[in-house]
Write a protein that holds these residues in place. Structure first.
Motif, PDB file in Angstrom:
ATOM      1  N   ALA A  64      22.396  26.676 -22.143  1.00 49.66           N
ATOM      2  CA  ALA A  64      22.196  26.439 -23.844  1.00 49.66           C
ATOM      3  C   ALA A  64      23.355  26.331 -24.301  1.00 49.66           C
ATOM      4  O   ALA A  64      23.155  26.189 -25.485  1.00 49.66           O
ATOM      5  N   LEU A  65      24.626  26.170 -23.884  1.00 49.26           N
ATOM      6  CA  LEU A  65      25.713  25.797 -24.430  1.00 49.26           C
ATOM      7  C   LEU A  65      25.660  24.153 -24.680  1.00 49.26           C
ATOM      8  O   LEU A  65      25.219  23.514 -23.811  1.00 49.26           O
ATOM      9  N   PRO A  66      26.486  23.580 -25.777  1.00 46.67           N
ATOM     10  CA  PRO A  66      26.533  22.271 -25.896  1.00 46.67           C
ATOM     11  C   PRO A  66      27.277  21.681 -24.995  1.00 46.67           C
ATOM     12  O   PRO A  66      28.439  20.866 -25.327  1.00 46.67           O
ATOM     13  N   LEU A  67      27.211  21.549 -23.733  1.00 45.18           N
ATOM     14  CA  LEU A  67      27.932  20.864 -22.649  1.00 45.18           C
ATOM     15  C   LEU A  67      27.165  19.801 -22.151  1.00 45.18           C
ATOM     16  O   LEU A  67      25.913  20.000 -21.923  1.00 45.18           O
ATOM     17  N   LYS A  68      27.709  18.823 -21.815  1.00 46.36           N
ATOM     18  CA  LYS A  68      26.798  17.630 -21.169  1.00 46.36           C
ATOM     19  C   LYS A  68      27.510  17.605 -19.593  1.00 46.36           C
ATOM     20  O   LYS A  68      28.549  17.188 -19.286  1.00 46.36           O
ATOM     21  N   PRO A  69      26.433  17.823 -18.610  1.00 41.44           N
ATOM     22  CA  PRO A  69      26.745  17.395 -17.225  1.00 41.44           C
ATOM     23  C   PRO A  69      27.384  16.044 -17.282  1.00 41.44           C
ATOM     24  O   PRO A  69      26.870  15.001 -17.801  1.00 41.44           O
ATOM     25  N   GLY A  70      28.432  15.909 -16.194  1.00 40.10           N
ATOM     26  CA  GLY A  70      29.180  14.697 -15.898  1.00 40.10           C
ATOM     27  C   GLY A  70      30.181  14.400 -16.934  1.00 40.10           C
ATOM     28  O   GLY A  70      31.033  13.618 -16.402  1.00 40.10           O
ATOM     29  N   HIS A  71      30.230  14.879 -18.055  1.00 42.24           N
ATOM     30  CA  HIS A  71      31.190  14.639 -19.101  1.00 42.24           C
ATOM     31  C   HIS A  71      32.379  15.785 -18.976  1.00 42.24           C
ATOM     32  O   HIS A  71      33.500  15.364 -19.111  1.00 42.24           O
ATOM     33  N   ASP A  72      31.706  16.991 -19.070  1.00 41.99           N
ATOM     34  CA  ASP A  72      32.717  18.025 -18.989  1.00 41.99           C
ATOM     35  C   ASP A  72      33.145  18.468 -17.654  1.00 41.99           C
ATOM     36  O   ASP A  72      31.900  18.559 -16.969  1.00 41.99           O
ATOM     37  N   ASN A  73      34.138  18.916 -17.259  1.00 42.49           N
ATOM     38  CA  ASN A  73      34.427  19.553 -16.199  1.00 42.49           C
ATOM     39  C   ASN A  73      34.031  20.996 -16.027  1.00 42.49           C
ATOM     40  O   ASN A  73      33.594  21.823 -16.871  1.00 42.49           O
ATOM     41  N   GLN A  74      34.233  21.533 -14.989  1.00 41.93           N
ATOM     42  CA  GLN A  74      33.784  23.013 -14.370  1.00 41.93           C
ATOM     43  C   GLN A  74      35.124  23.785 -15.372  1.00 41.93           C
ATOM     44  O   GLN A  74      34.307  24.894 -15.900  1.00 41.93           O
ATOM     45  N   ASP A  75      36.208  23.630 -15.586  1.00 40.07           N
ATOM     46  CA  ASP A  75      37.094  24.120 -16.274  1.00 40.07           C
ATOM     47  C   ASP A  75      36.652  24.444 -17.991  1.00 40.07           C
ATOM     48  O   ASP A  75      36.844  25.384 -18.431  1.00 40.07           O
ATOM     49  N   LYS A  76      36.073  23.215 -18.430  1.00 36.31           N
ATOM     50  CA  LYS A  76      35.582  23.501 -19.798  1.00 36.31           C
ATOM     51  C   LYS A  76      34.267  24.207 -19.652  1.00 36.31           C
ATOM     52  O   LYS A  76      34.138  25.031 -20.797  1.00 36.31           O
ATOM     53  N   ALA A  77      33.493  24.168 -18.724  1.00 39.50           N
ATOM     54  CA  ALA A  77      32.403  24.764 -18.654  1.00 39.50           C
ATOM     55  C   ALA A  77      32.736  26.384 -18.370  1.00 39.50           C
ATOM     56  O   ALA A  77      31.978  27.110 -19.214  1.00 39.50           O
ATOM     57  N   PHE A  78      33.692  26.670 -17.619  1.00 44.36           N
ATOM     58  CA  PHE A  78      34.063  28.124 -17.537  1.00 44.36           C
ATOM     59  C   PHE A  78      34.711  28.948 -18.717  1.00 44.36           C
ATOM     60  O   PHE A  78      34.073  29.694 -19.204  1.00 44.36           O
TER      61      PHE A  78
END
Length: 139
Positions: free
Chosen positions: A91-105
């Motif tokens: 649901a968050l505005p994150l793009k797979p492949g562009h953002d890394n795990q640290d940003k997702a966390f």
């Protein structure tokens, strides 16, 4: 215990123990072994599902029970089920492949307002992010 999983599931093992203890007005340490034994028995009887994720978290749910995003409430980061972390990250505005795990966390921890208290949940959020990326790559 099954009723608790039905009402609040999917539910992590840690949250199941603490919620059962709160309802029983007992200390979680006093009820932990009994709750886990009852949950394992219910899973063996196929009354509930027990899912152990690769990061070590154990979730319990009723078969077919949907994952929903819930407010943090009294839950701590380790009380958020794997499926709920996945739903939140999706649901968050994150793009797979562009953002890394640290940003997702960081985004997930901020969404629940855990801040640095979410650090123990980094492995499960990382696995959830990998699942989101994997699903995006397959689509």
């Amino acid at each position: 215990m099954i009723q608790l999983v039905r009402e609040e599931g999917p539910i992590t093992e840690s949250w199941l123990v603490r919620r059962y203890a709160a309802q029983s007005r007992l200390n979680p340490i006093q009820v932990k072994a009994g709750v886990i034994a009852a949950a394992l028995n219910a899973a063996a009887q196929k009354e509930i599902l027990r899912v152990v994720h690769p990061c070590g978290q154990t979730d319990y749910l009723i078969p077919g029970q949907p994952t929903v995003l819930r407010e943090r409430g009294k839950r701590s980061p380790e009380d958020i089920p794997f499926g709920e972390w996945c739903a939140l990250l999706h649901a968050l505005p994150l793009k797979p492949g562009h953002d890394n795990q640290d940003k997702a966390f960081g985004a997930a921890a901020n969404a629940y307002r855990f801040g640095m208290a979410a650090a123990p949940s980094r492995p499960i959020v990382g696995r959830a992010w990998q699942a989101i990326e994997h699903n995006a790559a397959r689509a």
